[in-house]
Motif scaffolding. Structure first.
Motif, short mmCIF file in Angstrom:
data_model
loop_
_atom_site.label_atom_id
_atom_site.label_comp_id
_atom_site.label_asym_id
_atom_site.label_seq_id
_atom_site.Cartn_x
_atom_site.Cartn_y
_atom_site.Cartn_z
N UNK A 164 48.04 59.18 74.03
CA UNK A 164 48.76 59.06 75.28
C UNK A 164 48.20 60.02 76.35
N UNK A 168 46.70 58.86 79.97
CA UNK A 168 47.27 59.35 81.22
C UNK A 168 46.14 59.72 82.19
N UNK A 172 45.00 57.66 85.71
CA UNK A 172 44.97 58.37 86.99
C UNK A 172 43.58 58.28 87.62
N UNK A 189 50.89 52.99 83.15
CA UNK A 189 51.33 54.36 82.82
C UNK A 189 52.70 54.34 82.17
N UNK A 190 53.62 53.57 82.76
CA UNK A 190 54.97 53.51 82.19
C UNK A 190 54.96 52.78 80.84
N UNK A 193 53.80 55.27 78.41
CA UNK A 193 54.89 56.21 78.16
C UNK A 193 55.95 55.57 77.26
N UNK A 197 57.21 56.92 73.67
CA UNK A 197 58.63 57.17 73.37
C UNK A 197 59.07 56.44 72.10
N UNK A 228 51.03 65.89 78.90
CA UNK A 228 50.71 65.37 80.23
C UNK A 228 51.67 65.87 81.30
N UNK A 229 52.89 66.30 80.90
CA UNK A 229 53.80 66.81 81.92
C UNK A 229 53.21 68.06 82.56
N UNK A 231 49.98 68.47 83.09
CA UNK A 231 48.63 68.17 83.53
C UNK A 231 48.49 68.14 85.05
N UNK B 108 57.08 69.37 84.67
CA UNK B 108 56.30 68.73 85.71
C UNK B 108 56.27 69.56 86.99
N UNK B 187 53.42 62.57 88.97
CA UNK B 187 54.46 63.46 88.43
C UNK B 187 55.81 63.17 89.09
#
Lengths: 239, 239
Positions: A164, A168, A172, A189-190, A193, A197, A228-229, A231, B108, B187
């Protein structure tokens, strides 16, 4: 709540509960597979079918809740049986969420099937199959009451998180290269994600199975690969 | 599991359970508030504090689980009390997820505090405050056992979903206008999605409170305003 007389034994009712949870798991797996297939084929119709089918998982979750409350209220189970019942309830709520994520992927495929063609990063279906595999093993561990198998499946989630993180960055980068990719890449992306999850919920189920069988929590800290949060992306040349 | 003798009454234990859930709710609200504040001030330190504090909510969830299993095993509650106990367990799992979403926003914000300055769409904090408000009302409904208040709070989630749909479009437009916005906006997209998910969990709590008080499910279909999964964006000029 009226107390009903019943000829079914406690063991039969407990088996019935496990059976409904297993049926939920089968549906959740099929939904995830359908969602990934819809994505790979860019097929909005399959996506739509996945969206429609989600109600069946929700129905089964209500059945599990009703059976659980009934067993708790009428049978007053102790220790081990109680753990089995509470575990079934917890697992059903994870499976219900997995169904929701599959349905959300289905919805996004419908949207994507109406956009301009885009390049699907190979990592997305790969991650999907990996998660499907983990979910399958975790649910085998549940029906076989095999704590070691649950633990083995649980450890594979690290690879999902790493895939993941790579995706990401890749998505991007596509967006930065060409703004025409932004709309499709945001859905992708979603979707990525959502798959990640699903992996987390499969991991939850593995923890519950471990606790159910062993009677103690799996409290080793789970390897965490999704960062990734945290990143920040390098800006494109000239930006 | 050893059966312990205890001088506490069943009612005292049940009150204790409600108290721990209320404490969880207080923390979850504070965490959400902290996350939004961190975002508005672009303050990575506050973000970091929110990330660190999440463990406290997780601890309380474990306490709720332990208390619940204890009450079920030793007290063999019937009907109404059973509903209260199962509701507390469900609510605690929603609150734990709300804590996770707040912590993810915190993470984030840490990343965002290291990027180039960006324009924060006013809709994001507005949506955050709205969700905070809903959560607060829902938890008041829980402690006051007020089904009407739970229903009123539940209905406000539609506004959250609508705000989110608008934000989704706005953020995609920013990305298309200038690729330098892509990293920050991605983000922000996930932050907005996290807030919207907190709203969904607050809605779940409202449903549980309603069921707990009235003994029947709130099964009117929830108004659904988030349709961004179905959204395809118009491409920018010349694309």
């Amino acid at each position: 709540m009226a107390v009903e007389h019943t000829v079914k034994s406690f063991d039969d009712e407990l088996k019935g509960l496990v059976e409904v949870v297993s049926r939920m798991a089968g549906l959740a797996e099929a939904q995830l597979q359908g969602a990934i297939q819809a994505l790979v084929r860019r097929d909005g119709e399959i996506g739509n079918r996945v969206v429609q089918e989600d109600a069946r998982i929700d129905d089964l979750e209500h059945q599990v809740s009703a059976l659980t409350v009934r067993l708790l209220a009428l049978r007053q189970p102790m220790a081990g049986d109680l753990r089995d019942i509470v575990s079934a309830l917890k697992i059903s709520s994870d499976l219900e969420r997995i169904g929701d994520y599959a349905a959300n992927i289905g919805k996004r495929v419908i949207a994507l099937s109406q956009t301009a063609p885009f390049r699907l990063p190979a990592g997305i279906p790969r991650m999907g199959w990996l998660v499907q595999n983990i979910l399958h093993e975790v649910m085998e561990a549940f029906t076989e009451r095999d704590a070691a198998k649950a633990l083995a499946a649980w450890q594979k989630d690290e690879e999902v998180d790493e895939t993941y993180s790579g995706l990401f960055r890749e998505l991007l980068t596509h967006m930065m290269e060409d703004p025409r990719n932004i709309s499709a890449c945001t859905h992708l992306l979603f979707i990525a994600k959502n798959i990640e999850r699903v992996g987390d919920h499969a991991t939850n189920v593995a923890e519950t199975v471990y606790y159910m069988v062993r009677g103690e929590p799996l409290d080793a800290i789970r390897p965490k690969g999704d960062n990734t949060s945290l990143l920040t992306m390098p800006l494109p040349d000239g930006a």
